[in-house]
Design a protein around this motif. Structure first.
Motif, PDB file in Angstrom:
ATOM      1  N   ALA A  36       2.560  -8.319  -8.813  1.00 47.22           N
ATOM      2  CA  ALA A  36       1.099  -8.232  -8.902  1.00 47.22           C
ATOM      3  C   ALA A  36       0.487  -9.530  -9.418  1.00 47.22           C
ATOM      4  O   ALA A  36       0.992 -10.137 -10.356  1.00 47.22           O
ATOM      5  CB  ALA A  36       0.713  -7.078  -9.821  1.00 47.22           C
TER       6      ALA A  36
ATOM      7  N   LYS B 178      -6.057 -11.225  -8.019  1.00 44.91           N
ATOM      8  CA  LYS B 178      -6.163 -10.701  -6.657  1.00 44.91           C
ATOM      9  C   LYS B 178      -5.950  -9.192  -6.599  1.00 44.91           C
ATOM     10  O   LYS B 178      -6.474  -8.514  -5.717  1.00 44.91           O
ATOM     11  CB  LYS B 178      -5.133 -11.385  -5.737  1.00 44.91           C
ATOM     12  N   ASN B 179      -5.159  -8.657  -7.522  1.00 48.02           N
ATOM     13  CA  ASN B 179      -4.797  -7.242  -7.469  1.00 48.02           C
ATOM     14  C   ASN B 179      -5.634  -6.372  -8.402  1.00 48.02           C
ATOM     15  O   ASN B 179      -5.319  -5.207  -8.614  1.00 48.02           O
ATOM     16  CB  ASN B 179      -3.306  -7.068  -7.803  1.00 48.02           C
TER      17      ASN B 179
ATOM     18  N   VAL C  84      -4.556  -3.114 -12.509  1.00 51.42           N
ATOM     19  CA  VAL C  84      -3.981  -4.081 -11.580  1.00 51.42           C
ATOM     20  C   VAL C  84      -3.053  -3.275 -10.680  1.00 51.42           C
ATOM     21  O   VAL C  84      -2.144  -2.589 -11.168  1.00 51.42           O
ATOM     22  CB  VAL C  84      -3.201  -5.187 -12.322  1.00 51.42           C
TER      23      VAL C  84
ATOM     24  N   VAL D 141      -0.732  -2.620  -6.906  1.00 50.21           N
ATOM     25  CA  VAL D 141       0.122  -3.228  -5.883  1.00 50.21           C
ATOM     26  C   VAL D 141       0.164  -2.276  -4.688  1.00 50.21           C
ATOM     27  O   VAL D 141       0.438  -1.080  -4.850  1.00 50.21           O
ATOM     28  CB  VAL D 141       1.554  -3.464  -6.400  1.00 50.21           C
ATOM     29  N   GLU D 142      -0.134  -2.812  -3.499  1.00 52.08           N
ATOM     30  CA  GLU D 142      -0.051  -2.004  -2.286  1.00 52.08           C
ATOM     31  C   GLU D 142       1.406  -1.689  -1.969  1.00 52.08           C
ATOM     32  O   GLU D 142       2.255  -2.584  -1.977  1.00 52.08           O
ATOM     33  CB  GLU D 142      -0.686  -2.752  -1.109  1.00 52.08           C
TER      34      GLU D 142
ATOM     35  N   ILE E 123      -1.152   3.055  -3.873  1.00 50.06           N
ATOM     36  CA  ILE E 123      -1.380   1.902  -4.741  1.00 50.06           C
ATOM     37  C   ILE E 123      -0.652   2.151  -6.059  1.00 50.06           C
ATOM     38  O   ILE E 123      -0.960   3.103  -6.784  1.00 50.06           O
ATOM     39  CB  ILE E 123      -2.889   1.693  -5.022  1.00 50.06           C
TER      40      ILE E 123
ATOM     41  N   LEU F 114      -5.540  -2.037  -1.220  1.00 47.90           N
ATOM     42  CA  LEU F 114      -6.431  -2.305  -2.344  1.00 47.90           C
ATOM     43  C   LEU F 114      -7.878  -2.416  -1.878  1.00 47.90           C
ATOM     44  O   LEU F 114      -8.805  -1.932  -2.549  1.00 47.90           O
ATOM     45  CB  LEU F 114      -6.001  -3.596  -3.061  1.00 47.90           C
TER      46      LEU F 114
END
Length: 222
Positions: A120, A124-125, A133, A135-136, A154, A186
């Motif tokens: 992550a 951006k996440n 935060v 993560v895909e 996610i 996301l």
């Protein structure tokens, strides 16, 4: 022991030696020409594991562990719960007509979710509305987390400051749906939150550990 691990780490560390095991069936024993029709067979030896270094091979029959006979999978799993990283476990193995005894050092596998969280990017996440935060989850990440119900969602890698509402999410949770809609990226999650008006009811379906549950809260937009 398990209680000591919980007190020390906050969760159970799965001590292992890098093997996969399965219950032997008569059909399997006949097809693989195993030396017995019951018990436990080594179905996998992970590369670079302590088991591989000690000489354990796929197809070996696990006849005993630390001097006690092995008849079933739960016994082996329970035995490893009582072990610490760095301990040595004594294995009695049957390979064809031969019997082998070897000592294998216990290792601790990297925590699956820790590996994923490391992917992550804190900027951006970020999902500001939820204060997480994320993560895909794609096929690659799903392979790191075998307990996932479905290969999408996610993953909550960490909590972040600045959320406008307190959402009871914790690191390791997997967001599956928002108000019944699957959350696969996301951007989709951020967009779904953005179009909701202040005071809108939100229900997230999440996977926590191996259970599915709903988290319901009211969204406050700044």
């Amino acid at each position: 022991m398990a209680f000591q691990q919980l007190r020390k780490y906050g969760h159970l560390h799965r001590a292992e030696i890098g093997i996969g095991i399965q219950t032997i069936t008569p059909t399997m024993a006949a097809a693989l020409n195993l030396p017995r029709k019951y018990g436990v067979v080594i179905s996998d030896v992970k590369p670079d594991s302590t088991a591989e270094a000690a000489g354990v091979q796929i197809g070996d029959v696990l006849a005993g562990i630390d001097g006690r006979p092995v008849d079933n999978l739960p016994y082996v799993a329970f035995h490893f719960l009582s072990m610490e990283t760095g301990d040595k476990v004594h294995l009695d193995l049957l390979r064809g007509k031969e019997r082998f005894a070897m000592d294998v050092k216990v290792m601790e596998p990297p925590h699956d979710m820790d590996q994923i969280a490391a992917l992550a990017d804190p900027e951006k996440n970020l999902v500001p509305a939820l204060g997480i935060v994320g993560v895909e989850i794609d096929k690659k990440i799903a392979a790191l987390a075998p307990d996932l119900r479905d290969p999408f969602g996610i993953l909550v890698a960490a909590r972040a400051a600045g959320a406008s509402v307190e959402v009871p999410l914790t690191a390791g949770d997997v967001i599956r749906t928002l108000n019944g809609q699957p959350m696969t990226t996301l951007d989709r999650l951020r967009s779904a939150l953005k179009v909701l008006p202040a005071g809108a009811p939100v229900a997230l379906q999440i996977q926590r550990d191996q259970k599915l549950l709903f988290l319901a809260f009211t969204l406050d937009q700044p």
